[in-house]
Design a protein around this motif. Sequence first.
Motif, PDB file in Angstrom:
ATOM      1  N   VAL A  76      42.310  40.950  45.156  1.00  0.00           N
ATOM      2  CA  VAL A  76      43.641  41.532  45.263  1.00  0.00           C
ATOM      3  C   VAL A  76      43.630  42.426  46.498  1.00  0.00           C
ATOM      4  O   VAL A  76      42.875  43.395  46.554  1.00  0.00           O
ATOM      5  CB  VAL A  76      43.996  42.369  44.018  1.00  0.00           C
ATOM      6  CG1 VAL A  76      45.395  42.976  44.180  1.00  0.00           C
ATOM      7  CG2 VAL A  76      43.930  41.532  42.751  1.00  0.00           C
ATOM      8  N   THR A  77      44.433  42.073  47.475  1.00  0.00           N
ATOM      9  CA  THR A  77      44.478  42.851  48.718  1.00  0.00           C
ATOM     10  C   THR A  77      45.741  43.706  48.730  1.00  0.00           C
ATOM     11  O   THR A  77      46.852  43.177  48.623  1.00  0.00           O
ATOM     12  CB  THR A  77      44.468  41.909  49.944  1.00  0.00           C
ATOM     13  OG1 THR A  77      43.289  41.104  49.893  1.00  0.00           O
ATOM     14  CG2 THR A  77      44.492  42.702  51.246  1.00  0.00           C
ATOM     15  N   GLY A  78      45.539  45.001  48.837  1.00  0.00           N
ATOM     16  CA  GLY A  78      46.670  45.916  48.915  1.00  0.00           C
ATOM     17  C   GLY A  78      47.133  46.045  50.350  1.00  0.00           C
ATOM     18  O   GLY A  78      46.324  46.146  51.271  1.00  0.00           O
ATOM     19  N   PHE A  79      48.442  46.026  50.534  1.00  0.00           N
ATOM     20  CA  PHE A  79      49.018  46.093  51.882  1.00  0.00           C
ATOM     21  C   PHE A  79      49.820  47.390  51.938  1.00  0.00           C
ATOM     22  O   PHE A  79      50.892  47.485  51.338  1.00  0.00           O
ATOM     23  CB  PHE A  79      49.896  44.858  52.085  1.00  0.00           C
ATOM     24  CG  PHE A  79      50.347  44.631  53.495  1.00  0.00           C
ATOM     25  CD1 PHE A  79      49.505  44.847  54.566  1.00  0.00           C
ATOM     26  CD2 PHE A  79      51.628  44.157  53.755  1.00  0.00           C
ATOM     27  CE1 PHE A  79      49.923  44.614  55.858  1.00  0.00           C
ATOM     28  CE2 PHE A  79      52.060  43.919  55.046  1.00  0.00           C
ATOM     29  CZ  PHE A  79      51.195  44.149  56.092  1.00  0.00           C
ATOM     30  N   LEU A  80      49.276  48.369  52.632  1.00  0.00           N
ATOM     31  CA  LEU A  80      49.855  49.711  52.592  1.00  0.00           C
ATOM     32  C   LEU A  80      50.398  50.132  53.950  1.00  0.00           C
ATOM     33  O   LEU A  80      49.863  49.757  54.985  1.00  0.00           O
ATOM     34  CB  LEU A  80      48.793  50.732  52.171  1.00  0.00           C
ATOM     35  CG  LEU A  80      47.966  50.453  50.922  1.00  0.00           C
ATOM     36  CD1 LEU A  80      47.015  51.606  50.659  1.00  0.00           C
ATOM     37  CD2 LEU A  80      48.877  50.240  49.738  1.00  0.00           C
ATOM     38  N   GLY A  81      51.416  50.937  53.880  1.00  0.00           N
ATOM     39  CA  GLY A  81      51.978  51.498  55.105  1.00  0.00           C
ATOM     40  C   GLY A  81      53.185  52.333  54.748  1.00  0.00           C
ATOM     41  O   GLY A  81      53.832  52.079  53.737  1.00  0.00           O
TER      42      GLY A  81
ATOM     43  N   PHE B  16      44.442  37.106  37.574  1.00  0.00           N
ATOM     44  CA  PHE B  16      44.876  36.057  38.510  1.00  0.00           C
ATOM     45  C   PHE B  16      43.837  35.911  39.624  1.00  0.00           C
ATOM     46  O   PHE B  16      43.394  34.807  39.953  1.00  0.00           O
ATOM     47  CB  PHE B  16      46.242  36.447  39.084  1.00  0.00           C
ATOM     48  CG  PHE B  16      46.877  35.405  39.966  1.00  0.00           C
ATOM     49  CD1 PHE B  16      47.699  34.427  39.435  1.00  0.00           C
ATOM     50  CD2 PHE B  16      46.679  35.411  41.345  1.00  0.00           C
ATOM     51  CE1 PHE B  16      48.295  33.478  40.245  1.00  0.00           C
ATOM     52  CE2 PHE B  16      47.272  34.468  42.164  1.00  0.00           C
ATOM     53  CZ  PHE B  16      48.082  33.500  41.604  1.00  0.00           C
ATOM     54  N   ALA B  17      43.442  37.050  40.199  1.00  0.00           N
ATOM     55  CA  ALA B  17      42.463  37.016  41.294  1.00  0.00           C
ATOM     56  C   ALA B  17      41.086  36.590  40.777  1.00  0.00           C
ATOM     57  O   ALA B  17      40.320  35.931  41.502  1.00  0.00           O
ATOM     58  CB  ALA B  17      42.374  38.390  41.959  1.00  0.00           C
ATOM     59  N   ALA B  18      40.799  36.930  39.532  1.00  0.00           N
ATOM     60  CA  ALA B  18      39.483  36.589  38.980  1.00  0.00           C
ATOM     61  C   ALA B  18      39.270  35.083  38.873  1.00  0.00           C
ATOM     62  O   ALA B  18      38.135  34.614  38.800  1.00  0.00           O
ATOM     63  CB  ALA B  18      39.321  37.234  37.605  1.00  0.00           C
ATOM     64  N   THR B  19      40.370  34.317  38.886  1.00  0.00           N
ATOM     65  CA  THR B  19      40.236  32.856  38.845  1.00  0.00           C
ATOM     66  C   THR B  19      40.101  32.270  40.249  1.00  0.00           C
ATOM     67  O   THR B  19      40.226  31.058  40.430  1.00  0.00           O
ATOM     68  CB  THR B  19      41.458  32.218  38.146  1.00  0.00           C
ATOM     69  OG1 THR B  19      42.638  32.580  38.872  1.00  0.00           O
ATOM     70  CG2 THR B  19      41.579  32.680  36.704  1.00  0.00           C
ATOM     71  N   GLY B  20      39.888  33.130  41.242  1.00  0.00           N
ATOM     72  CA  GLY B  20      39.664  32.633  42.600  1.00  0.00           C
ATOM     73  C   GLY B  20      40.931  32.509  43.409  1.00  0.00           C
ATOM     74  O   GLY B  20      40.924  31.944  44.500  1.00  0.00           O
ATOM     75  N   ARG B  21      42.022  33.036  42.882  1.00  0.00           N
ATOM     76  CA  ARG B  21      43.273  32.929  43.620  1.00  0.00           C
ATOM     77  C   ARG B  21      43.543  34.222  44.412  1.00  0.00           C
ATOM     78  O   ARG B  21      42.847  35.216  44.233  1.00  0.00           O
ATOM     79  CB  ARG B  21      44.416  32.596  42.653  1.00  0.00           C
ATOM     80  CG  ARG B  21      44.214  31.193  42.070  1.00  0.00           C
ATOM     81  CD  ARG B  21      45.338  30.766  41.181  1.00  0.00           C
ATOM     82  NE  ARG B  21      45.225  31.311  39.833  1.00  0.00           N
ATOM     83  CZ  ARG B  21      46.067  31.012  38.850  1.00  0.00           C
ATOM     84  NH1 ARG B  21      47.057  30.185  39.060  1.00  0.00           N
ATOM     85  NH2 ARG B  21      45.898  31.539  37.655  1.00  0.00           N
ATOM     86  N   THR B  22      44.527  34.167  45.277  1.00  0.00           N
ATOM     87  CA  THR B  22      44.736  35.239  46.262  1.00  0.00           C
ATOM     88  C   THR B  22      45.971  36.072  45.910  1.00  0.00           C
ATOM     89  O   THR B  22      47.017  35.504  45.584  1.00  0.00           O
ATOM     90  CB  THR B  22      44.960  34.618  47.662  1.00  0.00           C
ATOM     91  OG1 THR B  22      43.951  33.655  47.898  1.00  0.00           O
ATOM     92  CG2 THR B  22      44.940  35.678  48.750  1.00  0.00           C
ATOM     93  N   VAL B  23      45.833  37.375  46.005  1.00  0.00           N
ATOM     94  CA  VAL B  23      46.984  38.258  45.814  1.00  0.00           C
ATOM     95  C   VAL B  23      47.095  39.185  47.024  1.00  0.00           C
ATOM     96  O   VAL B  23      46.131  39.859  47.388  1.00  0.00           O
ATOM     97  CB  VAL B  23      46.838  39.124  44.543  1.00  0.00           C
ATOM     98  CG1 VAL B  23      48.065  40.037  44.386  1.00  0.00           C
ATOM     99  CG2 VAL B  23      46.663  38.259  43.302  1.00  0.00           C
ATOM    100  N   LEU B  24      48.257  39.201  47.655  1.00  0.00           N
ATOM    101  CA  LEU B  24      48.560  40.191  48.688  1.00  0.00           C
ATOM    102  C   LEU B  24      49.704  41.034  48.151  1.00  0.00           C
ATOM    103  O   LEU B  24      50.791  40.525  47.865  1.00  0.00           O
ATOM    104  CB  LEU B  24      48.964  39.509  49.999  1.00  0.00           C
ATOM    105  CG  LEU B  24      49.285  40.450  51.168  1.00  0.00           C
ATOM    106  CD1 LEU B  24      48.102  41.341  51.504  1.00  0.00           C
ATOM    107  CD2 LEU B  24      49.705  39.655  52.407  1.00  0.00           C
ATOM    108  N   LEU B  25      49.434  42.328  48.010  1.00  0.00           N
ATOM    109  CA  LEU B  25      50.317  43.192  47.235  1.00  0.00           C
ATOM    110  C   LEU B  25      50.720  44.396  48.062  1.00  0.00           C
ATOM    111  O   LEU B  25      49.868  45.156  48.529  1.00  0.00           O
ATOM    112  CB  LEU B  25      49.543  43.636  45.980  1.00  0.00           C
ATOM    113  CG  LEU B  25      50.063  44.748  45.115  1.00  0.00           C
ATOM    114  CD1 LEU B  25      51.307  44.294  44.385  1.00  0.00           C
ATOM    115  CD2 LEU B  25      48.987  45.126  44.091  1.00  0.00           C
ATOM    116  N   SER B  26      52.024  44.563  48.251  1.00  0.00           N
ATOM    117  CA  SER B  26      52.512  45.745  48.954  1.00  0.00           C
ATOM    118  C   SER B  26      53.122  46.684  47.929  1.00  0.00           C
ATOM    119  O   SER B  26      53.870  46.246  47.049  1.00  0.00           O
ATOM    120  CB  SER B  26      53.563  45.315  49.977  1.00  0.00           C
ATOM    121  OG  SER B  26      54.423  46.384  50.266  1.00  0.00           O
ATOM    122  N   SER B  27      52.789  47.951  48.012  1.00  0.00           N
ATOM    123  CA  SER B  27      53.349  48.908  47.056  1.00  0.00           C
ATOM    124  C   SER B  27      53.256  50.316  47.618  1.00  0.00           C
ATOM    125  O   SER B  27      52.387  50.634  48.421  1.00  0.00           O
ATOM    126  CB  SER B  27      52.602  48.825  45.728  1.00  0.00           C
ATOM    127  OG  SER B  27      53.051  49.834  44.855  1.00  0.00           O
TER     128      SER B  27
END
Lengths: 300, 265
Positions: free
Chosen positions: A34-39, A178-189
């Motif tokens: 899970v990649t957090g996208f911050l700004g 979701f990510a633990a099954t090898g899938r990708t999450v890009l999350l902005s918050s």
Amino acid sequence: MPAGGLIECQGLTKQFGSVRAVDGLSFRAEPGRVTGFLGPNGSGKTTTLRMILGLVRPTTGLATIGGARYQDLREPLRQVGAVLDTAGFYPPRSARDHLAIGARLLGMPESAADAALAWVGLEGQAKRKVGGFSLGMRQRLAMASALLASPDVLLLDEPANGLDPAGVHWLRGFLRSFAATGRTVLLSSHVLAEMAQTVDEVVVIHRGRLVAQAPLAGLLAMATQGVRVRSPEASRLVGLLSGAGVSSRWITPDTIIVESVGSEWLGGVMADQRIPVFEMVAVTPSLEEVFLKLTGSAGE
Amino acid sequence: MSSYPRSSLALRLVRAEMLRLRTMRSLWLVAAIGLLEVVLTTLGEVLPRSGGGAALGPSSVQRAMGLPASATIWVAIMGILVVTVEYRHATATGLFLATPRRLVAISVKAVVTLGFAIGYALLLIGVTLAISVPVDASRHEVLISDPASALIITLEVVVVLGLFALIGVGLGAAVRNQVAAVLGFVGWIVGVDGVLAAILADHGLGAVVPYLPSEASFGLTTSLGSLSVGGVHLLAPVPAGLVLLAYVAVLGLIGCLVTVGEDVT
């Protein structure tokens, strides 16, 4: 791990008239994380997500998902689920009809819409017009829509907006699994405390430029502020440290924070000097503090 | 991944667009207004007037069949709404995420809207028949004196409504702002077109007038009786249809360029 889930931005730039919203941005969001996208506000997060999804054309640079531009994916809805803004619903249309349109696009039976509604806890609202939904209900509907085809990649812009605590808890658990099954999450918050509990990796941007990309744990460790010590002989310890050129500051009459040293070194010194210790804790800043430091946006 | 049988992409897009249209309240509202207008116009033409006698002649049913041609403004507004509703409610994001090839997305909208307009045209003709046939039958008049002409009238109504629906789709895609597109179109049809025609005629450019949208639509339906409007000789149906098709092509091209070129923010 599905190799198809890698999100990659290379030198992404977007110029709106005289404003450079995104400036040579390069980063990767890996499958299985899970990649957090911050700004800060206006830093270019939403523009970047829209460029990744082919909704905004980059001035220069390239954004790919699994090596291909979004618009070149054969079945984009099957590969990528996105939640960009909760305003994207036609108010007089029912929740079920919104999902049924997606089901038809995917060639799925419309019963998939009912299953998706039940999955996000909206089964009782299927025939209700979306115009009457709360923000949290719209978020759940948007999530249901994004996940209708069980994609390999999720791009989420502020998905926790409007969710109640139970919803936020559910979302966190879901993204982790979701990510633990090898899938990708890009999350902005903007909810950094929530992000800190959800993400593995952090990408920080400011004024359209990359400020940092690192694993969350590494980023926090790099910004460690020192060691907090509570001792009845704190004054003696301060004197000893000062003599050794180590700075410290008082927190309470018996507590100090010793800066720029590790707890192993400090523990050794205190043991040697037979200084009693009631409490010794490495002080790690919150993600919010790291974020504010990196972006220099505390006052923004 | 799923285990259900998948239909072709084109079929899926069309089916999804049909559901979008079916669940679009504003579309049905405009369709209802158009239907009401045609019903009232037909009743006004068919029912006996206070002075006695029918308003139409022996082929009144045939003439009533042409009345739905006046619904061009409504089908064009429907075409505008089909596209602009996506921008007004920010559903364009979902639309282009599902169909990132935006030309395909707009083309599917055009095809489905055309189908809707054709069905709508046939419905309106059916309604005029449902009103006019019983009235004429009660007068023991010949219902359809010339079946071939009746067929041509039907075809002309279907074509003119279909083309105006496509003009609406093209205009909606080109302008994107719903209020501006609807007001712009209505303003053109109700005011600008007539004023421009008068100005052109006054300046010796009357030959251009039949090529204006309203006049071309009248030309396309000259089987209904009018060969000239305001002293200007109208085009024959086929050239008039080609002129309207040219408007569809130009607006469609602009709409495609805007749809593909503009960011969805």
